[in-house]
Design an enzyme around this catalytic site. Structure first.
Site, PDB file in Angstrom:
ATOM      1  CE  LYS A 176       2.619   4.200   3.057  1.00  9.96           C
ATOM      2  NZ  LYS A 176       2.470   3.232   1.962  1.00  9.96           N
ATOM      3  CD  GLU A 250      -5.373  -3.916  14.976  1.00 13.11           C
ATOM      4  OE1 GLU A 250      -5.097  -5.129  14.928  1.00 13.11           O
ATOM      5  OE2 GLU A 250      -6.131  -3.423  15.823  1.00 13.11           O
ATOM      6  CB  CYS A 284      -2.808 -10.299  10.325  1.00 19.86           C
ATOM      7  SG  CYS A 284      -4.506  -9.695  10.335  1.00 19.86           S
ATOM      8  CD  GLU A 383       2.498 -12.227   9.744  1.00 20.19           C
ATOM      9  OE1 GLU A 383       3.293 -11.258   9.688  1.00 20.19           O
ATOM     10  OE2 GLU A 383       1.282 -12.098   9.955  1.00 20.19           O
TER      11      GLU A 383
HETATM   12  P1  NAD Z   1       4.609  -3.668   5.810  1.00 19.31           P
HETATM   13  O1  NAD Z   1       4.770  -3.347   7.253  1.00 19.31           O
HETATM   14  O2  NAD Z   1       5.817  -3.875   5.006  1.00 19.31           O
HETATM   15  O3  NAD Z   1       3.795  -2.466   5.085  1.00 19.31           O
HETATM   16  C1  NAD Z   1       2.529  -2.053   5.498  1.00 19.31           C
HETATM   17  C2  NAD Z   1       2.308  -0.605   5.113  1.00 19.31           C
HETATM   18  O4  NAD Z   1       3.200   0.223   5.858  1.00 19.31           O
HETATM   19  C3  NAD Z   1       2.596  -0.283   3.654  1.00 19.31           C
HETATM   20  O5  NAD Z   1       1.716   0.756   3.257  1.00 19.31           O
HETATM   21  C4  NAD Z   1       4.040   0.227   3.688  1.00 19.31           C
HETATM   22  O6  NAD Z   1       4.353   1.071   2.611  1.00 19.31           O
HETATM   23  C5  NAD Z   1       4.037   0.978   5.001  1.00 19.31           C
HETATM   24  N1  NAD Z   1       5.315   1.058   5.693  1.00 19.31           N
HETATM   25  C6  NAD Z   1       6.262   0.102   5.809  1.00 19.31           C
HETATM   26  N2  NAD Z   1       7.271   0.539   6.582  1.00 19.31           N
HETATM   27  C7  NAD Z   1       6.934   1.772   6.998  1.00 19.31           C
HETATM   28  C8  NAD Z   1       7.563   2.740   7.844  1.00 19.31           C
HETATM   29  N3  NAD Z   1       8.736   2.513   8.412  1.00 19.31           N
HETATM   30  N4  NAD Z   1       6.908   3.912   8.058  1.00 19.31           N
HETATM   31  C9  NAD Z   1       5.710   4.154   7.506  1.00 19.31           C
HETATM   32  N5  NAD Z   1       5.077   3.292   6.683  1.00 19.31           N
HETATM   33  C10 NAD Z   1       5.680   2.106   6.443  1.00 19.31           C
HETATM   34  O7  NAD Z   1       3.619  -4.902   5.749  1.00 19.31           O
HETATM   35  P2  NAD Z   1       3.148  -5.761   4.481  1.00 19.31           P
HETATM   36  O8  NAD Z   1       4.161  -6.774   4.181  1.00 19.31           O
HETATM   37  O9  NAD Z   1       2.706  -4.846   3.398  1.00 19.31           O
HETATM   38  O10 NAD Z   1       1.812  -6.436   5.084  1.00 19.31           O
HETATM   39  C11 NAD Z   1       1.777  -7.648   5.708  1.00 19.31           C
HETATM   40  C12 NAD Z   1       1.811  -7.489   7.217  1.00 19.31           C
HETATM   41  O11 NAD Z   1       0.651  -6.818   7.693  1.00 19.31           O
HETATM   42  C13 NAD Z   1       1.808  -8.832   7.908  1.00 19.31           C
HETATM   43  O12 NAD Z   1       2.737  -8.829   8.965  1.00 19.31           O
HETATM   44  C14 NAD Z   1       0.382  -8.945   8.448  1.00 19.31           C
HETATM   45  O13 NAD Z   1       0.245  -9.819   9.540  1.00 19.31           O
HETATM   46  C15 NAD Z   1       0.084  -7.535   8.797  1.00 19.31           C
HETATM   47  N6  NAD Z   1      -1.367  -7.312   8.903  1.00 19.31           N
HETATM   48  C16 NAD Z   1      -1.917  -7.103  10.145  1.00 19.31           C
HETATM   49  C17 NAD Z   1      -3.297  -6.928  10.282  1.00 19.31           C
HETATM   50  C18 NAD Z   1      -3.929  -6.690  11.615  1.00 19.31           C
HETATM   51  O14 NAD Z   1      -5.059  -6.223  11.647  1.00 19.31           O
HETATM   52  N7  NAD Z   1      -3.265  -6.983  12.727  1.00 19.31           N
HETATM   53  C19 NAD Z   1      -4.102  -6.962   9.136  1.00 19.31           C
HETATM   54  C20 NAD Z   1      -3.511  -7.191   7.895  1.00 19.31           C
HETATM   55  C21 NAD Z   1      -2.138  -7.356   7.789  1.00 19.31           C
END
Ligand code: NAD
Length: 485
Positions: A176, A250, A284, A383
């Site tokens: 997804k 992650e 991140c 963040e």
């Molecule tokens: P987000 O958590 O809002 O969404 C990420 C993904 O998860 C999307 O596909 C979203 O549709 C899905 N999602 C959200 N809530 C969900 C739930 N309850 N159940 C299932 N799926 C769900 O994050 P974002 O704003 O899109 O991305 C930015 C975040 O990602 C930042 O916090 C960043 O630090 C983190 N990030 C971490 C890494 C790492 O490797 N640690 C890498 C890249 C980004």
């Protein structure tokens, strides 16, 4: 404009169950960039059923790791052949500067796939051990049907971090992607199809949170591999906990770059700054807290202000541009909100803080440096996910380490010094999953990457990244018997 009217489910391009669509908007032009069908719960049901059937009865988990690696390598080759077009597609989806994006958004994913294809030949999937009471064959078997969920900031990179190891392990995957970046995910599905991936092994279901959560809860899913925010990670971890479902997370970061008092700024800043403002600050691992020794504080601020003022902001398709737009209008509102919070908390803006002059389209924010920041302020603890740095003074190495560790997160960090022994001592004491000592490289794909504390659970990359998708089974053997192979 790139549009699809079908979903890739079970190895076929099929009509979606619902009528909803996801409109991708180019963050630079604010114009439509593409459209895909929005997957619904019914599409997830179909995808999981196909993955379940392919795992329980299909050829993929029964092939050798080497045979699976051939398919993964073909996709890596195709990505390299498609480097420029793929990088431009991702920049069009989410605004990553093309110069950085070509390497990090496309070449790096192909390196990750190559790494796991190579590991297929050396990893001990079967290990004959002498136990305490006899011989035991320890097998590492694929964990099953994987739900892979990714954010939009480095979409193909994170897809590769999940698909490379899970597919080499023999898993089947329902992927997804984030709704902001479905187009590169569809292109990736095409490349896997062309590479000869058997039916059902991969499905792509672009959708938002609700459908994502439906996929996480699905009883047909054995393992969730999630990358995204800490807030969503906590929710997903709780659901997986209830079901005792395997899960790796992650999550977010607020990494501290420690400039020791002997640092050569002219050498360190050109390596540090691209890591601090990486991907328009939407990374991140971005080094967003800059810890400066109090007696060199002004010198650090002056050097940072000079370097940040010189950064080229503009159309991310121009390879000389270093800072492009944020992914969406709501992301710009979030970042601007934090800029106001920082000022209300008493921090001062040394450079930036507004929208770049002369650019009247796109969700741009000026690269911004806050000074006089206390680590307790929200701009130092939360963040921001935009091009905003906080410069925090400290006195003595121990206080720098304490400030770096005074964070809910523990993803990455760095130390910059003329004395590598002293730097290594600092690196050993900071509680994060990856660290840079006078190095511009935050992640090496042959070694583990992931978070301490609220930055996650589990490690991607390296053999550890493969082991996220393996279950160990110990088979006690009768005396005198040796398995043939
Ligand atoms: P987000 O958590 O809002 O969404 C990420 C993904 O998860 C999307 O596909 C979203 O549709 C899905 N999602 C959200 N809530 C969900 C739930 N309850 N159940 C299932 N799926 C769900 O994050 P974002 O704003 O899109 O991305 C930015 C975040 O990602 C930042 O916090 C960043 O630090 C983190 N990030 C971490 C890494 C790492 O490797 N640690 C890498 C890249 C980004």
């Amino acid at each position: 404009m790139k549009s699809y009217d079908r979903l890739y489910i079970g190895g076929e391009w099929v009509a979606p169950a619902g009528t909803g669509t996801i409109e991708v908007v180019n963050p630079t032009t604010e114009e439509p960039a593409g459209r895909v069908p929005e997957a619904t719960a019914a599409d997830v049901d179909r995808a999981v059923a196909a993955a379940r059937e392919a795992f329980d009865h299909g050829p993929w988990p029964r092939m050798t790791p080497g045979e699976r690696a051939v398919v993964v390598s073909k996709v890596s080759e195709a990505l390299k052949a498609d480097l420029q077009a793929m990088a431009e597609l991702i920049t069009t989806e989410m605004g990553s500067p093309l110069g950085w994006g070509t390497m990090a958004q496309v070449l790096a994913p192909s390196m990750i796939l190559d790494y796991y294809a190579g590991l297929a030949g050396t990893y001990p999937f079967e290990d004959l051990r002498q136990g305490l009471m006899g011989q035991v064959l320890v097998r590492s078997e694929p964990v099953g049907v994987v739900a892979a969920i990714t954010p939009w900031n480095v979409p193909l990179f994170l897809a590769a971090a999940k698909l490379g190891p899970s597919l080499v392990a023999g898993c089947t995957v329902v992927f997804k992607p984030a709704p902001e970046t479905p187009l590169d995910a569809f292109r990736l599905a095409e490349l896997f199809e062309e590479a000869g991936l058997p039916p059902g092994v991969l499905s792509v279901v672009p959708a938002g949170r609700e459908v994502g959560e439906y996929l996480v809860r699905h009883r047909g899913v054995d393992k969730v591999s999630f990358t995204g925010s800490t807030a969503a990670g906590k929710k997903i971890g709780a659901i997986c906990g209830e079901q005792l479902k395997r899960c790796s997370l992650e999550l977010g970061g607020k990494s501290a770059a420690i400039l020791l008092d002997d640092v050569n700024l002219a050498e360190a800043l050109p390596m540090l700054l691209p890591n601090a403002m990486m991907n328009n600050g939407e990374a991140c691992i971005a080094q967003t807290r800059i810890l400066a020794p109090r007696d060199r504080y002004q010198e650090v601020v002056d050097a940072l202000v000079e370097a940040v003022s010189a950064m080229r902001v503009g159309d991310p398709l121009d390879p000389s541009v270093e800072v492009g737009p944020l992914v969406a209008e709501r992301q710009r509102q979030r970042v601007e909100g934090y800029i106001r919070i920082g000022q209300d908390e008493g921090a001062k803006i040394a450079v930036g803080g507004g929208r770049p002059k002369g650019i009247d389209k796109g969700w741009f924010v000026e690269p911004t440096v806050f000074v006089d920041v206390d680590n307790a302020m929200r701009i130092a603890q939360e963040e921001i996910f935009g091009p905003v740095l906080a410069v925090i003074p400290y006195e003595g190495d121990q206080q720098a380490i304490d400030i770096a560790n005074d964070s809910a997160y523990g993803l990455c960090g760095s130390v910059w010094t003329a004395d590598p022994d002293r730097g290594l001592s600092v690196a050993r004491q900071v509680r994060t999953g990856t660290y840079m000592l006078n190095s511009p490289i935050p992640i090496d794909f042959a070694t583990p990457f992931g978070g301490f504390k609220e930055s996650g659970i589990g490690r991607e990359f390296g053999p550890e990244g493969l082991e996220l998708f393996l279950e160990q089974k110990s088979i006690s053997l009768p005396a005198g018997y040796t398995p043939r192979s």
